[in-house]
Enzyme design. Structure first.
Site, short mmCIF file in Angstrom:
data_model
loop_
_atom_site.label_atom_id
_atom_site.label_comp_id
_atom_site.label_asym_id
_atom_site.label_seq_id
_atom_site.Cartn_x
_atom_site.Cartn_y
_atom_site.Cartn_z
N ARG A 101 0.90 -1.16 0.00
CA ARG A 101 0.00 0.00 0.00
C ARG A 101 0.92 1.19 0.00
O ARG A 101 1.65 1.43 0.95
CB ARG A 101 -0.90 -0.03 1.24
CG ARG A 101 -1.71 1.25 1.47
CD ARG A 101 -2.73 1.47 0.36
NE ARG A 101 -3.53 2.66 0.65
CZ ARG A 101 -3.31 3.86 0.12
NH1 ARG A 101 -2.30 4.05 -0.71
NH2 ARG A 101 -4.10 4.87 0.42
N HIS A 106 -3.01 10.41 6.13
CA HIS A 106 -4.43 10.72 6.29
C HIS A 106 -4.55 12.05 7.02
O HIS A 106 -3.98 12.23 8.11
CB HIS A 106 -5.13 9.63 7.11
CG HIS A 106 -4.83 8.24 6.62
ND1 HIS A 106 -5.31 7.76 5.43
CD2 HIS A 106 -4.09 7.24 7.17
CE1 HIS A 106 -4.88 6.51 5.27
NE2 HIS A 106 -4.13 6.18 6.30
N GLU A 173 -10.66 5.49 2.64
CA GLU A 173 -9.38 4.92 2.23
C GLU A 173 -9.04 5.33 0.81
O GLU A 173 -7.87 5.40 0.43
CB GLU A 173 -9.45 3.39 2.33
CG GLU A 173 -8.22 2.66 1.83
CD GLU A 173 -6.95 2.94 2.63
OE1 GLU A 173 -5.87 2.59 2.14
OE2 GLU A 173 -7.06 3.52 3.73
#
Length: 391
Positions: A101, A106, A173
């Site tokens: 990933r 965030h 996400e």
């Protein structure tokens, strides 16, 4: 780490309960229609339940298409898919061996994770320049504060599966800040100035984010901290829930708790692993300081919620589904299957608090309880002999 029920609840900072209840306020727990009914003349405080409890169970594994690529997949449960879960969001992510990933951060939520299967390596950088590279196995958890840049990669020759939790239900996400997305949308000339690499390299990049990519496992030593005066971090983002969580065993199951008291960087979430044996229940209780988000790892059961003014609802759930209970709402869980019901639970608070129905009944004089329900004094006094927790 094993502890008694009393020590467990003490660790959970029950002394802060009164302030939490006052801060919550009745107005935040009562639906608008119910408040309106209470204000009408002649109701005498008896509001009719004009609205049912909203659905509080969602199938995260099958409820949406999510992301599917060559390196893995991701299914999420945010307010978009699961409207009741305003404060906590979740993602179920699978990665193939070597898949990663990509580097990202965030802006509105911290990230928590539990390894369900396989092994994962993470890298993270903090604002002071500290870098961490840690390897996680089944039962381990991590926590990255909001805004900290990080990456996740599947180790070994087997796929990995992990559950991500975020302390904001509006997180997505698929709306995070990814390094390839940013760089590919900055002019090649600026990127050349920023990195010292040739303009031609950036001119050939795809104009989109990578999200999940395929690569090789890094074998070189981990990078040093940007500031050489900062020593290597001692796995400050890593904690083994299954080995080091606060353990408590009951007749009908067990729990393992990890709060900020045990894992200091996990400062916006408390996490718990719970086992409920077939036929057993997690007793009637509520949490005065936090919402509760659940993921079913194995088994099946029923989640029942009490939302005041006669509003009660029971919903079944099974492996791969999530449930959500609003702060202060009474609830209990029953294992209706033939195997152990295994749950991962998140609370949007750094410390754990609960009040159980049994503890509450037994904290009052038996005569008062007898008068409440029309039972004999002997029946009221016998309540103290009943079990607590999971039975």
């Amino acid at each position: 780490m094993e502890t008694t029920r009393r020590e467990f609840l003490s660790t959970a900072s029950l002394t802060a309960m009164g302030a939490a209840v006052l801060a919550t306020g009745l107005g935040t727990l009562m639906p608008e229609k119910a408040k309106a009914a209470l204000s009408k003349p002649g109701t005498k405080g008896q509001a009719k339940a004009e609205t049912e409890l909203e659905d509080f169970v969602y199938d995260i594994e099958n409820g949406s298409t999510g992301y599917q690529g060559a390196g893995g997949s991701a299914k999420e449960a945010t307010v978009e898919e699961f409207p009741v879960s305003q404060s906590i969001a979740g993602v179920s992510m699978y990665l193939k061996p070597g898949a990663f990933r990509e580097m990202h951060w965030h802006s509105i939520a911290a990230e928590w994770a539990y390894i369900l299967d396989g092994a994962v390596r993470t890298t993270v950088i903090t604002p002071d320049g500290t870098t961490s590279t840690d390897d996680f196995e089944k039962g381990d958890i991590w926590f990255f504060p909001k805004g900290h840049g990080h990456m996740l990669q599947c180790l070994g020759d087997k796929p990995c599966h992990f559950l991500l939790g975020f302390d904001n239900g509006h997180f997505s996400e698929f709306g995070t800040f990814s390094v390839t997305d940013w760089i590919s949308h900055v002019s090649p000339a600026i990127m050349a100035k920023n990195t010292g690499l040739p303009t031609s390299f950036f001119a050939g990049l795809p104009k989109k984010e990578l999200y999940i990519g395929l690569g090789k496992i890094a074998v070189k030593p981990r990078p040093k901290n940007i500031n050489p005066a900062i020593p290597f971090s001692n796995s400050m983002h890593k904690f083994s829930m299954e080995k080091e969580g606060i353990f408590q065993e009951f007749k009908g199951g067990s729990v393992k708790l990890v709060s900020s008291l045990e894992f200091p960087i996990q400062n916006t979430i408390t996490s718990m692993r719970m086992n409920i044996e077939p036929g057993a229940i997690r007793e009637l209780h509520w949490h005065p300081n936090a919402d509760e988000w659940q993921y079913v790892m194995e088994g099946k059961g029923e989640l029942s919620i009490f939302g005041s003014h006669g509003r009660v609802k029971t919903m079944p759930y099974h492996k791969g589904m999530v449930g959500f209970i609003k702060q202060g709402y009474g609830h209990f869980i029953e294992n209706t299957g033939t195997e152990t019901l295994k749950l991962i639970i998140l609370f949007n608070s750094p410390v754990y608090q609960e009040i159980s129905m049994n503890d509450w009944l037994n904290s009052n004089p038996p005569q008062l309880i007898a008068d409440h329900f029309g039972m004999t004094l002997e029946q009221a006094a016998s309540l103290i002999n009943h079990q607590n927790g999971i039975y």
